[in-house]
Design a protein around this motif. Structure first.
Motif, mmCIF file in Angstrom:
data_model
loop_
_atom_site.group_PDB
_atom_site.id
_atom_site.type_symbol
_atom_site.label_atom_id
_atom_site.label_comp_id
_atom_site.label_asym_id
_atom_site.label_seq_id
_atom_site.Cartn_x
_atom_site.Cartn_y
_atom_site.Cartn_z
ATOM 1 N N TYR A 1 -41.912 45.087 45.576
ATOM 2 C CA TYR A 1 -42.773 46.140 46.133
ATOM 3 C C TYR A 1 -42.827 47.334 45.189
ATOM 4 C CZ TYR A 1 -45.138 48.547 49.968
ATOM 5 O OH TYR A 1 -46.070 49.167 50.752
ATOM 6 N N ALA A 2 -41.672 47.719 44.667
ATOM 7 C CA ALA A 2 -41.617 48.867 43.758
ATOM 8 C C ALA A 2 -42.389 48.601 42.472
ATOM 9 C CB ALA A 2 -40.164 49.216 43.441
ATOM 10 N N LEU A 3 -42.283 47.391 41.941
ATOM 11 C CA LEU A 3 -42.979 47.063 40.697
ATOM 12 C C LEU A 3 -44.489 47.022 40.905
ATOM 13 C CD1 LEU A 3 -40.676 44.343 39.078
ATOM 14 C CD2 LEU A 3 -40.902 46.759 38.474
ATOM 15 N N VAL A 4 -44.928 46.466 42.036
ATOM 16 C CA VAL A 4 -46.359 46.451 42.347
ATOM 17 C C VAL A 4 -46.878 47.884 42.457
ATOM 18 C CG1 VAL A 4 -48.067 45.898 44.116
ATOM 19 C CG2 VAL A 4 -46.373 44.181 43.434
ATOM 20 N N ALA A 5 -46.102 48.743 43.118
ATOM 21 C CA ALA A 5 -46.499 50.151 43.250
ATOM 22 C C ALA A 5 -46.563 50.834 41.881
ATOM 23 C CB ALA A 5 -45.519 50.892 44.160
ATOM 24 N N ALA A 6 -45.617 50.505 41.012
ATOM 25 C CA ALA A 6 -45.620 51.094 39.667
ATOM 26 C C ALA A 6 -46.858 50.663 38.887
ATOM 27 C CB ALA A 6 -44.343 50.689 38.924
ATOM 28 N N VAL A 7 -47.195 49.388 38.980
ATOM 29 C CA VAL A 7 -48.378 48.883 38.279
ATOM 30 C C VAL A 7 -49.642 49.552 38.818
ATOM 31 C CG1 VAL A 7 -49.817 46.841 37.920
ATOM 32 C CG2 VAL A 7 -47.340 46.676 37.665
ATOM 33 N N MET A 8 -49.658 49.840 40.119
ATOM 34 C CA MET A 8 -50.823 50.461 40.733
ATOM 35 C C MET A 8 -51.064 51.882 40.223
ATOM 36 S SD MET A 8 -50.397 49.143 44.650
ATOM 37 C CE MET A 8 -51.697 50.203 45.261
ATOM 38 N N ALA A 9 -50.041 52.502 39.666
ATOM 39 C CA ALA A 9 -50.202 53.862 39.146
ATOM 40 C C ALA A 9 -51.021 53.889 37.865
ATOM 41 C CB ALA A 9 -48.831 54.496 38.907
ATOM 42 N N ALA A 10 -51.027 52.783 37.126
ATOM 43 C CA ALA A 10 -51.686 52.751 35.812
ATOM 44 C C ALA A 10 -53.172 53.091 35.858
ATOM 45 C CB ALA A 10 -51.458 51.398 35.151
ATOM 46 N N PRO A 11 -53.970 52.478 36.747
ATOM 47 C CA PRO A 11 -55.400 52.822 36.734
ATOM 48 C C PRO A 11 -55.685 54.277 37.090
ATOM 49 C CG PRO A 11 -54.864 51.415 38.624
ATOM 50 C CD PRO A 11 -53.686 51.403 37.706
ATOM 51 N N TRP A 12 -54.779 54.920 37.840
ATOM 52 C CA TRP A 12 -54.988 56.338 38.155
ATOM 53 C C TRP A 12 -54.813 57.199 36.911
ATOM 54 C CZ3 TRP A 12 -57.067 58.120 42.518
ATOM 55 C CH2 TRP A 12 -57.110 57.249 43.614
ATOM 56 N N TRP A 13 -53.879 56.820 36.055
ATOM 57 C CA TRP A 13 -53.762 57.514 34.772
ATOM 58 C C TRP A 13 -55.041 57.288 33.961
ATOM 59 C CZ3 TRP A 13 -53.846 55.721 29.701
ATOM 60 C CH2 TRP A 13 -53.488 56.663 28.730
ATOM 61 N N GLY A 14 -55.583 56.073 34.040
ATOM 62 C CA GLY A 14 -56.814 55.763 33.340
ATOM 63 C C GLY A 14 -57.985 56.598 33.831
ATOM 64 N N VAL A 15 -58.045 56.857 35.143
ATOM 65 C CA VAL A 15 -59.126 57.664 35.717
ATOM 66 C C VAL A 15 -59.167 59.046 35.078
ATOM 67 C CG1 VAL A 15 -59.813 58.953 37.776
ATOM 68 C CG2 VAL A 15 -59.349 56.521 37.944
ATOM 69 N N PHE A 16 -58.030 59.726 35.101
ATOM 70 C CA PHE A 16 -58.021 61.111 34.630
ATOM 71 C C PHE A 16 -58.094 61.197 33.106
ATOM 72 C CE2 PHE A 16 -56.076 61.362 38.872
ATOM 73 C CZ PHE A 16 -56.961 62.265 39.436
ATOM 74 N N GLN B 1 -66.945 53.015 36.892
ATOM 75 C CA GLN B 1 -67.105 51.983 37.914
ATOM 76 C C GLN B 1 -66.068 50.881 37.736
ATOM 77 O OE1 GLN B 1 -71.213 50.893 37.485
ATOM 78 N NE2 GLN B 1 -71.951 52.615 38.720
ATOM 79 N N TRP B 2 -65.809 50.508 36.487
ATOM 80 C CA TRP B 2 -64.793 49.492 36.228
ATOM 81 C C TRP B 2 -63.390 49.990 36.585
ATOM 82 C CZ3 TRP B 2 -64.937 44.509 35.838
ATOM 83 C CH2 TRP B 2 -66.098 43.871 35.403
ATOM 84 N N ILE B 3 -63.105 51.235 36.255
ATOM 85 C CA ILE B 3 -61.792 51.786 36.603
ATOM 86 C C ILE B 3 -61.620 51.828 38.113
ATOM 87 C CG2 ILE B 3 -60.313 53.830 36.492
ATOM 88 C CD1 ILE B 3 -61.579 54.475 33.794
ATOM 89 N N ASN B 4 -62.683 52.173 38.827
ATOM 90 C CA ASN B 4 -62.611 52.189 40.289
ATOM 91 C C ASN B 4 -62.344 50.789 40.835
ATOM 92 O OD1 ASN B 4 -63.123 53.760 42.892
ATOM 93 N ND2 ASN B 4 -64.575 52.089 43.109
ATOM 94 N N LEU B 5 -62.959 49.775 40.241
ATOM 95 C CA LEU B 5 -62.705 48.401 40.676
ATOM 96 C C LEU B 5 -61.247 48.006 40.455
ATOM 97 C CD1 LEU B 5 -65.913 46.489 39.468
ATOM 98 C CD2 LEU B 5 -65.196 46.934 41.832
ATOM 99 N N ILE B 6 -60.659 48.483 39.363
ATOM 100 C CA ILE B 6 -59.247 48.178 39.103
ATOM 101 C C ILE B 6 -58.364 48.861 40.145
ATOM 102 C CG2 ILE B 6 -57.365 48.429 37.442
ATOM 103 C CD1 ILE B 6 -59.464 48.263 35.221
ATOM 104 N N ILE B 7 -58.717 50.089 40.543
ATOM 105 C CA ILE B 7 -57.971 50.769 41.607
ATOM 106 C C ILE B 7 -58.045 49.962 42.905
ATOM 107 C CG2 ILE B 7 -57.972 52.794 43.114
ATOM 108 C CD1 ILE B 7 -58.767 54.476 40.730
ATOM 109 N N LEU B 8 -59.242 49.462 43.224
ATOM 110 C CA LEU B 8 -59.404 48.666 44.441
ATOM 111 C C LEU B 8 -58.630 47.348 44.336
ATOM 112 C CD1 LEU B 8 -63.197 49.218 45.204
ATOM 113 C CD2 LEU B 8 -61.221 50.436 46.127
ATOM 114 N N LEU B 9 -58.613 46.759 43.152
ATOM 115 C CA LEU B 9 -57.826 45.537 42.951
ATOM 116 C C LEU B 9 -56.361 45.782 43.251
ATOM 117 C CD1 LEU B 9 -57.360 42.648 41.886
ATOM 118 C CD2 LEU B 9 -57.245 43.620 39.576
ATOM 119 N N SER B 10 -55.849 46.908 42.766
ATOM 120 C CA SER B 10 -54.440 47.217 43.025
ATOM 121 C C SER B 10 -54.194 47.444 44.510
ATOM 122 C CB SER B 10 -54.021 48.442 42.213
ATOM 123 O OG SER B 10 -54.696 49.607 42.652
#
Length: 229
Positions: A138-153, A98-107
């Motif tokens: 924009y590119a850096l924000v997108a890169a940071v957004m990838a981190a929680p997806w790695w955390g999910v899996f 649930q916390w990881i999902n919230l981080i995805i939504l934050l991004s």
């Protein structure tokens, strides 16, 4: 359905009560957040000021806002597709997920900010430096957004009991690669946008978004191919 108690072994080998929940409420909440983000993107599209007879040129002059909106709309849509594909494979959630999902939504809710910055920088047209900064942001924000997806899996690999029956471990292992690939590619997009040109950086970002769209069901699944068949 709400939280339901479940029993899992504790480190000492005994059974402890661990409260788990189904995915319905989290999916509904997440879909609402994505819908709000898309709505916020539209707010950057405004009716132009124009003199009589100049409406067409005034509309055309706002092309940066259209480009930024289109890129970000597709981007948020791709995030939603990946989120939807993920939750079709998840049977239940614990507090960590649930916390990881919230981080995805934050991004995701951050996307309107670099979108507005990019639109403003491209619209001014007075400073190539500002356009480079906007694309890099924009590119850096997108890169940071990838981190929680790695955390999910990574989390699901350690907690396979949260997955639907029949989800192969190979899927989780392969999907862990995608966020890291995306992170690296977005960084390269930022480098290209800074040292080559903003157009190159923006085109690179679009290509990475397309990559994530085509692999939303997994690295070996191509939804575009199924659509065309």
């Amino acid at each position: 359905m709400g939280d339901v108690p479940d029993s899992e072994p504790t480190p000492d080998g005994s059974n402890g009560d661990l409260r788990l929940s189904d995915t319905n409420r989290v999916e509904a909440f997440s879909d609402a957040v994505f819908a709000i983000v898309v709505t916020l993107l539209v707010l950057d599209l405004r009716a132009p000021r124009y003199r009589p007879g100049d409406l067409l040129s005034a509309l055309a002059s706002q092309w940066p806002a259209y480009v930024a909106f289109l890129v970000s709309f597709v981007y948020v849509g791709v995030i939603w597709l990946n989120h939807h594909a993920l939750f079709r494979r998840i049977r239940r959630l614990d507090l960590g997920m649930q916390w990881i999902n919230l981080i995805i939504l934050l991004s995701a809710v951050i996307v309107p900010f670099p979108t507005a910055v990019l639109s403003s920088a491209l619209a001014s047209g007075d400073s190539r430096h500002d356009a480079r900064v906007a694309v890099v942001l924009y590119a850096l924000v997108a890169a940071v957004m990838a981190a929680p997806w790695w955390g999910v899996f990574t989390y699901l690999r350690r907690h396979p009991d949260l997955l639907e029956p029949g989800v192969p471990s190979a899927y989780i292992k392969a999907q862990r690669i995608r966020p890291l690939t995306g992170l690296g590619l977005y960084v390269l997009c930022g480098v290209g946008g800074w040292f080559i040109s903003p157009a190159v950086g923006l085109g690179c970002i679009g290509a990475v978004i397309l990559y994530h769209a085509l692999t939303s069901e997994g690295l070996h699944e191509n939804p575009l191919g199924r659509i065309l068949r």
